[in-house]
Design an enzyme around this catalytic site. Structure first.
Site, PDB file in Angstrom:
ATOM      1  N   GLU A 162       0.918  -1.238   0.088  1.00 36.54           N
ATOM      2  CA  GLU A 162       0.003   0.049   0.046  1.00 36.54           C
ATOM      3  C   GLU A 162       0.906   1.049  -0.050  1.00 36.54           C
ATOM      4  O   GLU A 162       1.548   1.396   0.856  1.00 36.54           O
ATOM      5  CB  GLU A 162      -0.970  -0.063   1.133  1.00 36.54           C
ATOM      6  CG  GLU A 162      -1.757   1.105   1.129  1.00 36.54           C
ATOM      7  CD  GLU A 162      -2.731   0.906   2.367  1.00 36.54           C
ATOM      8  OE1 GLU A 162      -3.911   1.883   2.648  1.00 36.54           O
ATOM      9  OE2 GLU A 162      -2.507   0.331   3.557  1.00 36.54           O
TER      10      GLU A 162
ATOM     11  N   LYS B 181      -9.954   2.603  -2.181  1.00 40.29           N
ATOM     12  CA  LYS B 181     -10.403   1.977  -0.824  1.00 40.29           C
ATOM     13  C   LYS B 181     -11.544   2.186  -0.399  1.00 40.29           C
ATOM     14  O   LYS B 181     -12.001   3.695  -0.238  1.00 40.29           O
ATOM     15  CB  LYS B 181      -9.147   2.424  -0.041  1.00 40.29           C
ATOM     16  CG  LYS B 181      -9.146   1.646   1.444  1.00 40.29           C
ATOM     17  CD  LYS B 181      -7.740   2.167   2.247  1.00 40.29           C
ATOM     18  CE  LYS B 181      -7.758   1.537   3.389  1.00 40.29           C
ATOM     19  NZ  LYS B 181      -6.400   1.822   4.103  1.00 40.29           N
TER      20      LYS B 181
ATOM     21  N   CYS C  13      -5.894  -3.021   2.377  1.00 41.75           N
ATOM     22  CA  CYS C  13      -5.657  -2.646   3.688  1.00 41.75           C
ATOM     23  C   CYS C  13      -6.523  -2.881   4.508  1.00 41.75           C
ATOM     24  O   CYS C  13      -7.509  -3.934   4.678  1.00 41.75           O
ATOM     25  CB  CYS C  13      -4.704  -1.428   4.016  1.00 41.75           C
ATOM     26  SG  CYS C  13      -4.064  -1.598   5.677  1.00 41.75           S
TER      27      CYS C  13
END
Length: 297
Positions: free
Chosen positions: A46, A119, A156
């Site tokens: 990331e 995300k 994540c």
């Protein structure tokens, strides 16, 4: 390549520092190593181009952001074309003035940017102040079609949510990929640190089991000091790993050191495992309405 159902994946785990060009060079070195060892697919961690930007809330950090497509995707695209690999990268995206995202990008073997994922789940914890920087994603949970398969790319904090993994599976993903930046808090003792890392591993292995597909997780490693000197900094726990569709470990990296982790995925096993454990068949879609509620009061 993956036309026979096999895909060789390389995960590039490394430390980041203040200079984005140094970080991008480290990612490139890992990409080249992975390709040289036979990888078809490269997964980066990331926000691999920059130090982790969210330890404090600082408007100056937005200067690290860039457009998509932009310099990082152009660079990764050239590498993908040169080396004949699919690359999954991660960008601090500047979409417009005052609008930023934490965005995963997919580059095909011909260098084209063939997919993006913004995300969806944005954390807000000490040392991980991502809500200050990133708007929640609006791309949905849609796999990206590539020459190595349909990639269910998430990022994540998304890795803790079974809904995200399931929706990627229902959309036909062949595997789940998680660029990641997670680490230990300095105040936690060794036992608490191990519990946290074990929980992180366990929940993602569960995504593999319940969806019958491989899961690839690439995390940062090393210590990054707090840029404002207000805290102890972030120590990322590395531990990148790949598991198969029954949650079995195929490859695991260490906690401290940079590593290019290779794993061979047999994508034919997805169907074999799902025949034995038909979770998708037995889902009670007629009884899940309450999943659309925040909480049942």
């Amino acid at each position: 390549m993956a036309t026979d159902g096999n895909c060789v994946a390389a995960l590039v785990q490394h430390q980041c520092e203040d200079d984005p060009q140094v970080n991008l060079a480290r990612s490139e070195a890992g990409i080249r190593e992975g390709a040289g060892r036979g990888a078809d697919l490269i997964l980066l961690q990331e926000l691999h181009r920059t130090p982790y930007p969210c330890q404090q809330e600082d408007p100056a950090v937005f200067d690290l952001a860039e457009p998509v497509p932009g310099p990082t995707t152009d660079h990764l695209g050239r590498l993908a074309l040169e080396l004949g690999v699919v690359i999954v990268g991660s960008v601090f995206e500047r979409r417009a003035a005052g609008l930023y995202h934490n965005t995963a990008v997919v580059l095909e073997t011909d260098g084209r940017l063939v997919g993006t994922y913004r995300k969806m789940h944005i954390p807000d914890d000490p040392g991980y102040y991502e809500k200050f920087y990133f708007a929640p994603g609006d791309t949905g949970f849609e796999p990206v079609d590539t020459s190595v398969g349909r990639l269910g790319v998430l990022v994540c904090w998304d890795q803790w949510f079974p809904e995200a993994a399931r929706l990627m599976a229902l959309a036909g993903a062949d595997m789940l990929l998680y660029p990641t930046a997670i680490g230990w808090a300095a105040e936690d003792d060794a036992a608490e640190r191990e519990r946290q890392r074990d929980a992180w591993t366990t929940v993602q292995r569960a995504h593999a089991v319940t969806n019958g597909m491989p899961v690839l997780v690439c995390n940062r490693c090393g210590h990054e000091p707090d840029p404002q000197g207000l805290g102890s900094g972030a120590r990322f726990w590395g531990s990148s790993f790949v598991v198969g569709p029954q949650g079995e470990f195929i490859a695991r990296a260490g906690t401290e050191e940079p590593e290019v982790l290779l794993a061979t995925l047999d994508l034919h096993r997805n169907d074999t495992v799902r025949r034995m454990w038909p979770f998708l068949r037995d889902r009670r879609v007629d009884a899940y309405d309450h999943l659309l509620l925040r909480f049942r009061d």
